[in-house]
Write a protein that holds these residues in place. Structure first.
Motif, PDB file in Angstrom:
ATOM      1  N   ILE A 261     -86.748  60.906  47.776  1.00 42.49           N
ATOM      2  CA  ILE A 261     -87.402  59.993  48.510  1.00 42.49           C
ATOM      3  C   ILE A 261     -86.106  59.677  49.992  1.00 42.49           C
ATOM      4  CG2 ILE A 261     -87.314  57.153  48.812  1.00 42.49           C
ATOM      5  CD1 ILE A 261     -87.452  57.270  45.380  1.00 42.49           C
ATOM      6  N   VAL A 262     -87.966  59.818  51.060  1.00 39.05           N
ATOM      7  CA  VAL A 262     -86.624  59.790  52.215  1.00 39.05           C
ATOM      8  C   VAL A 262     -87.696  58.690  52.794  1.00 39.05           C
ATOM      9  CG1 VAL A 262     -86.675  60.824  54.229  1.00 39.05           C
ATOM     10  CG2 VAL A 262     -86.467  62.301  52.180  1.00 39.05           C
ATOM     11  N   ASN A 263     -87.033  57.418  53.042  1.00 42.33           N
ATOM     12  CA  ASN A 263     -87.369  56.036  53.985  1.00 42.33           C
ATOM     13  C   ASN A 263     -88.061  56.341  55.307  1.00 42.33           C
ATOM     14  OD1 ASN A 263     -87.214  54.415  52.039  1.00 42.33           O
ATOM     15  ND2 ASN A 263     -85.221  54.009  52.976  1.00 42.33           N
ATOM     16  N   HIS A 264     -88.638  56.114  55.686  1.00 41.10           N
ATOM     17  CA  HIS A 264     -89.603  56.424  57.312  1.00 41.10           C
ATOM     18  C   HIS A 264     -90.785  55.801  58.075  1.00 41.10           C
ATOM     19  CE1 HIS A 264     -93.800  57.336  55.552  1.00 41.10           C
ATOM     20  NE2 HIS A 264     -92.786  57.769  54.485  1.00 41.10           N
ATOM     21  N   ARG A 265     -91.069  54.859  57.065  1.00 41.41           N
ATOM     22  CA  ARG A 265     -91.388  53.312  57.442  1.00 41.41           C
ATOM     23  C   ARG A 265     -91.179  52.300  58.732  1.00 41.41           C
ATOM     24  NH1 ARG A 265     -95.762  49.211  53.348  1.00 41.41           N
ATOM     25  NH2 ARG A 265     -96.605  48.418  55.534  1.00 41.41           N
ATOM     26  N   PHE A 266     -89.577  51.814  57.760  1.00 44.21           N
ATOM     27  CA  PHE A 266     -89.666  50.765  58.954  1.00 44.21           C
ATOM     28  C   PHE A 266     -88.182  51.110  59.359  1.00 44.21           C
ATOM     29  CE2 PHE A 266     -91.225  48.574  55.149  1.00 44.21           C
ATOM     30  CZ  PHE A 266     -92.278  48.154  55.606  1.00 44.21           C
TER      31      PHE A 266
END
Length: 646
Positions: A375-380
């Motif tokens: 999991i790698v956040n990229h949207r916010f």
């Protein structure tokens, strides 16, 4: 209505059922309240309606089968109790338009207000009445916008329609402090005619015209009035402005005091932070005769010398940061960062420029959940879990992550993990003071949010009841369970930064770092964020202590660090007293700058600045804790809100 009748309506799919609940306002009422007041520039933030009215309803049994109290048995309001406005006042007087437009929402309560709102307000009926609009410009220090008025005679005709419909006794009150009936004496400035309004579109058009007119006008001169007449005129308009606000004057004052109390508590935390690092002494002791014992002089701080005082309570600062899957719930934690700084490691060590000699002793850890490594956040936010810059990331399974995080709050407090970057203490060389229970200060940026995350993760140290709600001056030992950490205080860099800059708004960690001269790399990595947050706290505490002397450093940002006033007697302050006049002159210029740049009323800006003056000790009333921040506050672990069944 009894339970059986309500169920019968429910199964018949009667759409009136939600509005028959006497315990809550109807959806229409709430929507109309917003519509009726949302377009006025002068409106304040909305507040709950005041319970000061009574209204009756004579609808048929089919429409409202619930039994209602007679009018005289209901709660009274200022519109039907007390002295009424005399006919002359109604014939020649004016009423503030927007105070009347909020009649059922601000001045009437419960079912009474809903009854009148449904018939005369909810669907914009109020604006479909015929109103002749007037306006007047109050003195600037009373109000900076035009005050919109309507003839009291038209208001009386409108109330007559309500009286006829509901067989009630509403009338305009005579008391001038209510601000609902205004009498302008012949020698005083008179309201100017704006136009006739009979719809919401008319109201919008006329209000825009009023705003344009006001931009090219100044409040009328009062030089021709006597001093008593001027005071009477000003009071009358002030009461009318208060009546026009969504929030009552008493409620506004309550909110102001609550905000001031929060700001003062934040300032006290910053003072306690200085004591924890030995930069300020704790308040002096007194003799039996009540005389303060002066045993020191508060001298200028030298960054190339060790702290002049012993660290209060000898605490360990432990900073936490949490990252979670932005697409999932709060429970889907992917990373936890923990950074630790022991004040006993700093004894005899000068902070150095930028506090670097101290921050080199920070131990930083970065835990990643094995099962969520993809999991790698990229949207916010731009997540970077692989970019931990202060050591090696540690992989932990979901079932063990809570246990591992818990261990950081017990001896040896991560001393057996990563050695500090200055190499003064290598792995395996654990000093005695790290092997015993110590006082802990929890640090974070918006720390309550991280506490909630870790509580949901299952960390035992953050479960409700795990620690006492508040600490005592001896380190919360009286409120902490034997098998739990001794949390003595909490430091939130979010609120500390607000005090340092005297800002009203919360700031992101990246903004805080820039504000204290730190370049943050690979943010939104939990390990890096925890490290930078702890470094920012150290710099803010040092910067605040230097600001007391009117000192700045090249590594600080261009924005000013505003000082907390040292609240010690003159013999203790010594040379620090010389910086007071410089601070007050600089702050006076800053207040005027904020007034010039603000898009809100001048009085509001000056009120906010005045709150900061009180909270930071530069203006009365003073508080005993303004000296050293008072007793440590511990941490509060609040239980999560339970989900309603069904």
């Amino acid at each position: 209505m009894d339970r059986e009748a309500r169920l019968a309506l429910l199964f018949k799919r009667d759409r009136r059922l939600p509005d028959m609940d006497p315990g809550r306002p109807s959806r229409q009422t709430q929507m109309s309240a917003d519509m009726s007041s949302g377009n006025e520039a002068m409106a304040d933030a909305e507040a709950p309606p005041a319970s000061i009215s009574s209204v009756s309803h004579n609808a048929s049994e089919a429409e409202e089968p619930a039994v209602k109290k007679p009018w005289h048995q209901r709660d009274s309001s200022i519109f039907e109790s007390g002295e009424r406005a005399d006919p002359t006042a109604i014939e020649k007087g004016f009423c503030p338009l927007f105070a009347l437009s909020r009649l059922p929402y601000k001045y009437l309560s419960g079912q009474n207000g809903r009854d009148i709102a449904r018939v005369f307000f909810d669907s914009g009926q109020f604006w479909k009445q015929t109103w002749d609009l007037y306006y007047i410009l109050p003195p600037r220090d009373v109000y900076e916008h035009p005050l919109t008025l309507v003839p009291a005679a038209q208001v009386e005709e409108f109330l007559q329609k309500i009286r006829k419909k509901f067989k009630c006794d509403l009338a305009l009150p005579a008391d001038p402090q209510h601000g609902l009936v205004l009498r302008f004496h012949e020698e005083a400035p008179q309201p100017q005619y704006l136009g006739r309004c009979s719809s919401s579109n008319d109201k919008e058009r006329l209000m825009e015209e009023c705003r344009r007119n006001a931009q090219n006008q100044v409040p009328p001169e009062l030089s021709g009035l006597s001093e008593d007449s001027i005071q009477e005129y000003r009071k009358m308009l002030s009461f009318a402005v208060d009546a026009s606000r969504r929030t009552s004057k008493a409620e506004k004052e309550r909110k102001r005091k609550a905000k001031l109390q929060r700001q003062r508590e934040w300032a006290h935390a910053l003072r306690r932070g200085m004591c924890f690092f030995g930069l300020l002494p704790q308040r002096p002791t007194t003799t039996e005769g009540g005389q303060v014992q002066q045993t020191f002089t508060l001298r200028p701080l030298e960054l190339n010398e060790p702290s002049p005082f012993d660290p209060a309570m000898e605490p360990i600062f432990i900073c936490i940061d949490v990252e979670s899957d932005e697409r999932a719930s709060r429970d889907a934690i992917t990373e936890v960062g923990v950074s630790t700084l022991d004040t006993l490691d700093l004894v005899g060590v000068a902070p150095g420029e930028r506090g670097r000699n101290w921050t080199e002793f920070i131990r930083s850890r970065h835990f990643r959940v094995k099962e969520r490594r993809h999991i790698v956040n990229h949207r916010f936010v731009n997540g970077c879990p692989d970019m931990f810059d202060f050591g090696r990331s540690e992989w932990v399974s979901i079932k063990n992550i809570a246990k591992v995080v818990n261990s950081c709050f017990f001896p040896p407090y991560s001393a057996d993990s990563t050695a500090p970057s200055n190499g003064l203490q290598q792995k395996g060389e654990i000093k005695e003071h790290k092997l015993r229970r110590r006082n802990i200060i929890l640090v974070g940026h918006d720390v309550q949010s991280d506490i909630r995350y870790l509580r949901n993760l299952g960390c035992a140290v953050f479960q409700p009841g795990a620690v006492g709600g508040q600490s005592t001056h001896d380190g919360a030992r009286k409120t902490t369970k034997p098998n739990q950490p001794t949390f003595v205080d909490t430091m939130d860099t979010n609120t500390l930064f607000q005090v340092l800059k005297r800002e009203e708004n919360h700031r992101a960690l990246s903004v805080v770092l820039m504000g204290v001269g730190i370049v943050g790399w690979h943010l939104h990595n939990a390990g890096n964020d925890a490290r930078y947050t702890l470094e920012a706290m150290v710099r803010m505490i040092l910067a605040s202590r230097l600001a007391m002397e009117g000192k700045t450093r090249p590594w600080e940002s261009n924005s000013i660090n505003w000082a907390l006033k040292p609240m010690w007697p003159e013999p203790v302050l010594g040379p620090l007293a010389e910086s007071f006049r410089q601070h007050e002159a600089a702050w006076k210029e800053e207040v005027q700058r904020r007034v010039n740049e603000a898009n809100v009323e001048e009085i509001r800006v000056r009120e906010d600045c005045g709150n900061w003056e009180i909270a930071t000790g530069w203006s009365e009333p003073h508080h005993a804790d303004d000296i050293d921040g008072g007793k440590p506050r511990g941490i509060v672990i609040r239980p999560s809100k339970k989900k309603k069944a069904g």
